[in-house]
Design a protein around this motif. Structure first.
Motif, PDB file in Angstrom:
ATOM      1  N   ARG A  37       0.865  -1.186   0.000  1.00  0.00           N
ATOM      2  CA  ARG A  37       0.000   0.000   0.000  1.00  0.00           C
ATOM      3  C   ARG A  37       0.900   1.234   0.000  1.00  0.00           C
ATOM      4  NH1 ARG A  37      -3.747  -1.461   4.921  1.00  0.00           N
ATOM      5  NH2 ARG A  37      -1.729  -1.294   5.883  1.00  0.00           N
ATOM      6  N   LYS A  38       1.136   1.751  -1.205  1.00  0.00           N
ATOM      7  CA  LYS A  38       2.099   2.844  -1.395  1.00  0.00           C
ATOM      8  C   LYS A  38       1.757   4.064  -0.552  1.00  0.00           C
ATOM      9  CE  LYS A  38       4.420   5.495  -4.941  1.00  0.00           C
ATOM     10  NZ  LYS A  38       4.580   5.773  -6.351  1.00  0.00           N
ATOM     11  N   ASP A  39       0.485   4.425  -0.476  1.00  0.00           N
ATOM     12  CA  ASP A  39       0.091   5.622   0.269  1.00  0.00           C
ATOM     13  C   ASP A  39       0.420   5.510   1.757  1.00  0.00           C
ATOM     14  OD1 ASP A  39      -1.935   3.615   0.316  1.00  0.00           O
ATOM     15  OD2 ASP A  39      -3.383   5.079   1.060  1.00  0.00           O
ATOM     16  N   TYR A  43       3.151  -2.889   3.867  1.00  0.00           N
ATOM     17  CA  TYR A  43       2.707  -4.164   3.297  1.00  0.00           C
ATOM     18  C   TYR A  43       1.537  -4.695   4.100  1.00  0.00           C
ATOM     19  CZ  TYR A  43       6.660  -4.838   0.164  1.00  0.00           C
ATOM     20  OH  TYR A  43       7.563  -4.723  -0.852  1.00  0.00           O
ATOM     21  N   LYS A  44       0.672  -5.439   3.416  1.00  0.00           N
ATOM     22  CA  LYS A  44      -0.402  -6.199   4.055  1.00  0.00           C
ATOM     23  C   LYS A  44      -0.330  -7.594   3.458  1.00  0.00           C
ATOM     24  CE  LYS A  44      -5.393  -6.455   4.769  1.00  0.00           C
ATOM     25  NZ  LYS A  44      -5.771  -7.687   4.059  1.00  0.00           N
ATOM     26  N   LEU A  45      -0.080  -8.575   4.306  1.00  0.00           N
ATOM     27  CA  LEU A  45       0.047  -9.956   3.878  1.00  0.00           C
ATOM     28  C   LEU A  45      -1.047 -10.770   4.542  1.00  0.00           C
ATOM     29  CD1 LEU A  45       1.754 -12.120   2.378  1.00  0.00           C
ATOM     30  CD2 LEU A  45       3.057 -12.377   4.503  1.00  0.00           C
ATOM     31  N   ASP A  46      -1.937 -11.348   3.736  1.00  0.00           N
ATOM     32  CA  ASP A  46      -2.995 -12.213   4.256  1.00  0.00           C
ATOM     33  C   ASP A  46      -2.481 -13.639   4.261  1.00  0.00           C
ATOM     34  OD1 ASP A  46      -4.678 -10.019   4.393  1.00  0.00           O
ATOM     35  OD2 ASP A  46      -5.584 -10.396   2.446  1.00  0.00           O
ATOM     36  N   LEU A  47      -2.556 -14.270   5.444  1.00  0.00           N
ATOM     37  CA  LEU A  47      -2.042 -15.621   5.632  1.00  0.00           C
ATOM     38  C   LEU A  47      -3.157 -16.558   6.066  1.00  0.00           C
ATOM     39  CD1 LEU A  47       1.131 -14.549   7.619  1.00  0.00           C
ATOM     40  CD2 LEU A  47       1.094 -15.450   5.284  1.00  0.00           C
ATOM     41  N   GLY A  48      -3.173 -17.751   5.489  1.00  0.00           N
ATOM     42  CA  GLY A  48      -4.163 -18.755   5.838  1.00  0.00           C
ATOM     43  C   GLY A  48      -3.602 -19.747   6.833  1.00  0.00           C
ATOM     44  N   VAL A  49      -4.461 -20.178   7.752  1.00  0.00           N
ATOM     45  CA  VAL A  49      -4.110 -21.176   8.757  1.00  0.00           C
ATOM     46  C   VAL A  49      -5.008 -22.386   8.531  1.00  0.00           C
ATOM     47  CG1 VAL A  49      -3.900 -21.657  11.225  1.00  0.00           C
ATOM     48  CG2 VAL A  49      -3.563 -19.330  10.388  1.00  0.00           C
ATOM     49  N   SER A  50      -4.479 -23.404   7.880  1.00  0.00           N
ATOM     50  CA  SER A  50      -5.229 -24.635   7.610  1.00  0.00           C
ATOM     51  C   SER A  50      -6.566 -24.365   6.918  1.00  0.00           C
ATOM     52  CB  SER A  50      -5.456 -25.434   8.895  1.00  0.00           C
ATOM     53  OG  SER A  50      -4.239 -25.844   9.438  1.00  0.00           O
ATOM     54  N   LEU A  57      -0.755  -9.716   8.322  1.00  0.00           N
ATOM     55  CA  LEU A  57       0.538  -9.225   8.768  1.00  0.00           C
ATOM     56  C   LEU A  57       0.770  -7.862   8.129  1.00  0.00           C
ATOM     57  CD1 LEU A  57       3.148  -9.917  10.349  1.00  0.00           C
ATOM     58  CD2 LEU A  57       4.045 -10.827   8.192  1.00  0.00           C
ATOM     59  N   PHE A  58       0.947  -6.845   8.962  1.00  0.00           N
ATOM     60  CA  PHE A  58       1.138  -5.475   8.491  1.00  0.00           C
ATOM     61  C   PHE A  58       2.537  -4.989   8.826  1.00  0.00           C
ATOM     62  CE2 PHE A  58      -3.450  -5.595   9.273  1.00  0.00           C
ATOM     63  CZ  PHE A  58      -3.951  -5.004   8.130  1.00  0.00           C
TER      64      PHE A  58
END
Length: 128
Positions: A37-39, A43-50, A57-58
């Motif tokens: 997110r340049k503005d 970073y925004k990282l979407d992580l899956g758990v099973s 994660l930001f």
């Protein structure tokens, strides 16, 4: 109000690449989506758990450190259920992640332990 489930858990890290490596390579979470997110210079990282839950994660510049000890009010830790705690501990230790001694939940009789993410966020393994 009827709550269906936990939708996601948000974690702000101090070093995005280090935390991404930890959650993906050490804990084995699945990357769902990664966005810069340049503005916000974040970073925004979407992580899956099973396939059931999602961790966001930001990264934010200059985010203040949150004390973990002594224990303070608010959300305390993130806990993952495992089938076999001994196997989980061995896998973490083999990847140079230190774990505390196994404790027994005095109410349920279940075994659990704690370890820390790269920002010292307490993470718990709780045996099914």
């Amino acid at each position: 109000m009827k709550l269906n489930k936990i939708h996601h858990i948000a974690i702000i890290c101090s070093n995005y690449e280090r935390s991404k490596k930890f959650y993906v390579n050490i804990l084995g979470l699945d990357i769902i989506k990664e966005v810069y997110r340049k503005d916000r210079e974040s970073y925004k990282l979407d992580l899956g758990v099973s396939g059931n839950y999602q961790i966001e994660l930001f990264s934010f510049k200059q985010s203040p450190k949150r004390p973990s000890y002594p224990e303070a009010r608010g959300l305390r830790h993130l806990a993952f259920e495992v089938d076999n705690i001994d196997e989980g501990i061995k896998e973490l230790n083999d990847k140079n992640v230190l774990t505390e001694d196994i404790r027994i939940d005095e109410i349920t009789g279940k075994r659990f332990t704690f370890f820390s993410d790269p920002d010292d966020l307490p993470i718990e393994l709780y045996e099914k």
